[in-house]
Scaffold this motif. Sequence first.
Motif, PDB file in Angstrom:
ATOM      1  N   ARG A  50       0.823  -1.219   0.000  1.00 50.58           N
ATOM      2  CA  ARG A  50       0.000   0.000   0.000  1.00 50.58           C
ATOM      3  C   ARG A  50       0.856   1.269   0.000  1.00 50.58           C
ATOM      4  NH1 ARG A  50      -3.570  -1.882   5.070  1.00 50.58           N
ATOM      5  NH2 ARG A  50      -1.431  -2.106   5.822  1.00 50.58           N
ATOM      6  N   ILE A  53       1.591   2.166  -3.544  1.00 48.22           N
ATOM      7  CA  ILE A  53       0.398   2.767  -4.173  1.00 48.22           C
ATOM      8  C   ILE A  53       0.324   4.253  -3.827  1.00 48.22           C
ATOM      9  CG2 ILE A  53      -2.148   2.795  -4.141  1.00 48.22           C
ATOM     10  CD1 ILE A  53      -1.980  -0.300  -3.628  1.00 48.22           C
ATOM     11  N   LEU A  57       0.797   7.839  -6.090  1.00 54.18           N
ATOM     12  CA  LEU A  57      -0.289   8.826  -6.165  1.00 54.18           C
ATOM     13  C   LEU A  57       0.140  10.198  -5.665  1.00 54.18           C
ATOM     14  CD1 LEU A  57      -3.260   6.618  -4.859  1.00 54.18           C
ATOM     15  CD2 LEU A  57      -3.065   7.557  -7.164  1.00 54.18           C
ATOM     16  N   LYS A 327      -9.054   2.703  -1.024  1.00 58.94           N
ATOM     17  CA  LYS A 327      -9.721   2.449  -2.317  1.00 58.94           C
ATOM     18  C   LYS A 327     -10.266   3.756  -2.909  1.00 58.94           C
ATOM     19  CE  LYS A 327     -14.144   0.762  -0.323  1.00 58.94           C
ATOM     20  NZ  LYS A 327     -14.702   2.056  -0.073  1.00 58.94           N
ATOM     21  N   GLN A 330      -7.325   5.700  -4.259  1.00 60.35           N
ATOM     22  CA  GLN A 330      -6.927   5.120  -5.544  1.00 60.35           C
ATOM     23  C   GLN A 330      -7.865   5.560  -6.663  1.00 60.35           C
ATOM     24  OE1 GLN A 330      -6.372   0.945  -3.824  1.00 60.35           O
ATOM     25  NE2 GLN A 330      -5.062   0.859  -5.632  1.00 60.35           N
ATOM     26  N   LYS A 333      -7.562   9.696  -6.899  1.00 62.58           N
ATOM     27  CA  LYS A 333      -6.166  10.086  -7.182  1.00 62.58           C
ATOM     28  C   LYS A 333      -5.546  11.171  -6.295  1.00 62.58           C
ATOM     29  CE  LYS A 333      -6.408   7.381 -10.868  1.00 62.58           C
ATOM     30  NZ  LYS A 333      -6.104   5.974 -10.670  1.00 62.58           N
TER      31      LYS A 333
END
Length: 365
Positions: A50, A53, A57, A327, A330, A333
Amino acid sequence: MSLQCGIVGLPNVGKSTLFNALSNAKAEAANYPFCTIEPNVGVITVPDERLLILENLVNPQRVLPAVIEFVDIAGLVKGASKGEGLGNKFLANIREVDAVIHVVRCFADDNIVHVAGGVDPVFDKEVIDTELQLKDLESVDKKIAKVERTAKSGDAKAKKELNTLLQYKQALESGQNARSVDVSKEDKEAIADLHLLTVKPVIYVANVDEASIHTGNQYVDALSKAVQSENAQVIIVCAALESQIAEIADPEERQMFLEEYGLKESGLSKLIKASYTLLNLITYFTAGEKEVRAWTIRKGFKAPQAAGVIHTDFERGFIKAEVIKLKDYQQYKSETACRDAGKIAIEGKEYLVEDGDIMHFRFNV
């Protein structure tokens, strides 16, 4: 929150090989290698996809993962409970850690001497268990002698405490670890001040040869059967192979190496994650241009307690927490886009932090 796992095992079971592999293991981000606090203590990052991720971003200046400490505890010999070998140091070190990683030899190799003359993981486990149980029994007996006097005078609380202590005594005398005694959370308070060695949560690491990394072997089967009553996890690791993986600095090369052996992740990665879970820990994140950071908290922490991990002022002056789910981050953004979409929840003092929450705290002191 600094938490420690102590690595224990008999001589020649692969304990030091495993610790050395951990020491050499390159963290997911090259900036955060293992570091040594003392010769036998290492800080190791907790692998967490994570973070990557969020890094992609947010594009922060730096990324700070969660960490866990591993302690290579001095080798134990029979008689440690009586101070044999490095017994006293060994037992003192175990008393200080939060959880135990018990390495057990599950491979045959004529070139590596076994202290018992042959490979027998159940025997290995029992040698260490017996030493720890004897020390715990000593502690329980001392407390029984104290509580008994008060219980005889008719004190109801002391009678209840004595009953709990006797349950632990019976289990330890019959060769069981204190963690296998089934008593209520309230009754466990009777032994809390004793800091029993065998009450600590444990993961058993079955150190196997390369041929057994996927399927295990008869030694692993015997060990798994022996630990059933403790509800403990057995993780299969090939310490020799982990040493090779740990020396590969390039992430792509490392991935190729793992794929050659049909592995999705290294055994060490599995062990670190399992240790994190064993200690009942979860992660929340803070994300901004300066840094994306993983914070370690205990499961069940409310928002102010979680804020206190960053700084005590955050807990003392807690007003509210802004929470975004990963989530949603994601999907939208950015924090601004999440705000515009109404995906930032405003939570108060009673909010139970969930694993993976992205949080921003408002406070005033």
